[in-house]
Write a protein that holds these residues in place. Structure first.
Motif: not given
Length: 685
Positions: A182-209
């Motif tokens: 998402a950092v490279s292909t959906n950057m605004h979802q990352v921005m929204l996730a950063e707002q959630a992270r500031k409010n205590g959200a945890q971010i998990v990434v599942i991928d092959v790389h």
């Protein structure tokens, strides 16, 4: 007020046309009739002024000295790239004369349009073009190279391409990015996730790389390619076993949860760990985190659907939010695609009624095979918004097909791309900033009207303009082939079947630039599935020959092709082959790389930074190795579709199979197998 195109100086609103979910609002700066700067529009409610490097440097692409300015005809052997300038009159006359002869001798199905979403505008990409080729009676293209498999899989579960509203994801307390960089292909979802992270959200990434998104995560979980469904089923096993499901939600809003409960007993953590490469303790940790955190949101990416089992991968993951009732929690649920929220009047836009009879459909993933083996053969191909010589799988076969002397090829493009090198006629295309077109995001809920900001570059013309010329030269007099862009926008928006378009008009868009659709949450409410509920057990799947419950289907063994699964993923500075011809973006991306696990590299005697030869029965590549722990053993990952360069073997799609995925005729780019060795000097050329 004068239209922007008639004002030489000023700052004008616009929209990004790229095949990207974010579809950013833009501000275009002009001086003396020329664009000098592009920045984000801070007034856009979702994209809020932030844009990626690709768009920030777009002026370099618009005014690149290599950009096509006038029509060309081939004067040398195919593929050699020798062309001479001709007029538009000669170009149109040459094309239509050839087509009239072909139609008389072999029928209109000898002609094939080949396109995708190099420009996401509705009018030029799935509007006037479809009208013209329907009227012509040409073969139809199955445009399933991107999201087809996952789209079908998601719809079996949820009924339509609809999910969580992106803005709501700031309320999530757990965000899982699954198979998306998402950092490279959906950057605004990352921005929204950063707002959630500031409010205590945890971010998990599942991928092959462990790509940019994996490095950004709070927790990165690597897994083996194509095992996503197994991981999701293992999570379900634990959720049911430990009482972490929302039984009242399952009872009211789903069908088949009792069958699913019994079914997933077989996906025990030890078996799933063996399949996926995810340790048992991590599987328990992930399932418990998901089961105990609310709201929990899953962003389902494109990557995991580009396998032979891609449709079932997405089908399976899309069941997870139902197990814990996340659809009733603001910010919970999932997004695979939100395009269904803004569905327009497709029949009015594309006019399938112009077809005198149904014509054959050719899957774009098999274009190489079609060009070489189809009977009756394709005698002419018209390519626009796409570069199949680089983008299509089994690329060597595609290029062999394009070399046919009896194949009359027309390419409408901004640059003399690899595909254009094989053309008989090349037509210069306008950029989106020189056109009128209609845009709707497949992630957020805003529709945009793009109006021309600058005059066309040189003699460039838009898709709509060229198809009008071709229609007139073919002698077609249907009103649908004379409609203006404004007519087409009005027709597309006139769609009472979708209440989200209520109040959406051409006039309103022309005044405001963008308008939000009247989108409502999926639940509570009735879904577009046969039962009206989330279908954990799908009778429709059973009727279509699939397992009615989500299952893990292993990838084809394919050891004869090699021991490594090869995943040619996107990179940060290109979008497919767009920008790969521009020196600025090439310098930002630097060079094509292949990521290799340290244990695999050691077994092959390959050191970090050394050149590696990858090969299978389809072709070969030579890429620089990045050795480490970014991928699991047995997996190789490259990034980006690099433009041809003399003496360099970097065409990654020369290694990718043209097999079709389990659903929707989708592509299997990420299921190819290869061998690897340290490259010898002779391999470099």
């Amino acid at each position: 007020m004068q239209p922007a195109v008639n004002q030489p100086n000023g700052i004008f609103p616009s929209v990004c046309s790229l095949d990207c979910p974010d579809q950013c609002g833009l501000l275009v700066h002009k001086e003396n009739g020329r664009i000098i700067k592009i920045e984000g529009d801070p007034s856009h409610p979702v994209t809020k002024g932030a844009i990626c490097n690709k768009v920030r440097h777009l002026t370099g692409l618009l005014y690149d000295p290599q950009r096509l300015q006038y029509p060309l005809k081939r004067i040398g052997p195919k593929g050699e790239g020798k062309f001479a300038r001709i007029s538009w009159e000669e170009a149109i006359h040459t094309i239509t004369d050839r087509w009239k002869t072909l139609i008389a001798q072999e029928g209109p199905e000898a002609i094939l349009p080949y396109s995708f979403y190099g420009n996401m505008g509705y009018l030029g990409t799935e509007g006037f073009d479809r009208r013209f080729f329907h009227r012509l009676g040409a073969s139809r293209l199955g445009r399933s190279i991107c999201s087809a498999a996952g789209g079908v899989g998601y719809k079996y579960t949820m009924g339509s391409d609809m999910g969580t509203s992106p803005e709501d994801t700031v309320h999530a307390k757990l965000i899982i990015m699954w198979g998306i960089n998402a950092v490279s292909t959906n950057m605004h979802q990352v921005m929204l996730a950063e707002q959630a992270r500031k409010n205590g959200a945890q971010i998990v990434v599942i991928d092959v790389h462990k790509n940019r998104t994996g490095r950004w995560a709070d927790w990165f979980i690597p897994l083996r390619p194509g095992t996503d469904a197994a991981l999701a089923l293992g999570m379900m096993h634990i959720l049911f076993a430990e009482g972490l499901t929302d039984e009242s939600f399952l009872k009211e809003y789903t069908v088949g949860y009792e069958e699913l409960r019994e079914h997933v007993r077989q996906y025990d953590p030890v078996s799933v760990a063996d399949i996926t490469g995810v340790p048992v303790e991590d599987l328990y940790r992930l399932a418990r985190l998901y089961g105990k955190t609310s709201p929990a949101f899953i962003r389902i990416g494109n990557g995991l659907q580009h396998h032979d089992n891609g449709g079932m991968n997405v089908r399976t993951i899309s069941c997870l939010p139902a197990l814990t009732g996340q659809w009733l929690h603001k910010g919970g649920g999932a997004i695979k695609s939100n395009s269904g929220h803004l569905t327009m009047n497709e029949k009015a836009l594309q006019r399938p009624d112009l077809m005198k009879k149904a014509t054959r459909r050719i899957n774009m993933n098999r274009i190489g095979e079609a060009l070489l083996e189809l009977d009756p053969p394709i005698r002419s191909m018209y390519v626009y918004n796409c570069n199949p010589a680089v983008v299509a799988p089994d690329a060597n076969k595609v290029r062999t097909g394009l070399m046919r002397e009896d194949l009359f090829t027309v390419v409408h493009e901004l640059f003399l791309t690899e595909t254009a090198q094989y053309a008989d006629i090349v037509l210069p295309a306008t950029s989106s900033l020189e056109n009128t077109d209609l845009y709707a995001s497949y992630w957020h809920h805003y529709i945009h009207l793009q109006q021309p900001v600058v005059e066309p570059y040189g003699e460039c013309r838009s898709n709509v303009q060229v198809f009008r010329l071709l229609a007139a030269a073919m002698g077609f007099t249907d009103q649908a082939l004379m409609d203006t862009e404004a007519d087409m926008v009005r027709q597309a928006l006139d769609y009472p079947a979708n209440p989200a378009l209520s109040g959406m008009t051409y006039e309103r868009l022309a005044q405001d630039g963008f308008v939000k659709g009247e989108v409502k949450p999926l639940l509570p409410g009735k879904l577009n599935t046969p039962s009206g509920k989330i279908e954990l057990y799908s009778k429709a799947m059973k009727l279509d020959g699939y397992s009615p419950l989500p299952v893990y289907n292993p990838l084809p063994a394919g050891e004869e092709e090699g021991p490594f699964v090869f995943v040619p993923a996107p990179n940060h500075n290109f979008l497919n082959s767009t920008f790969s011809h521009n020196q600025k973006h090439v310098s930002l991306e630097k060079e094509p790389l292949v990521y290799m696990n340290a244990a695999d590299a050691a077994s092959l005697g390959i050191g970090d930074g050394e050149m590696v030869r990858l090969w299978n029965s389809l072709g070969e590549c030579v890429l620089k190795a990045v050795v480490g722990g970014e991928v699991l053993p047995g997996t190789l990952v490259s990034q980006g579709l690099w433009a041809d360069a003399a003496g360099e073997k970097r065409l990654v799609n020369s290694l990718t199979p043209a097999r079709l995925a389990d659903m929707g005729g989708g592509a299997t780019f990420f299921s190819g197998r290869v061998r690897a060795e340290r490259a010898a000097p002779a391999d470099m050329v």
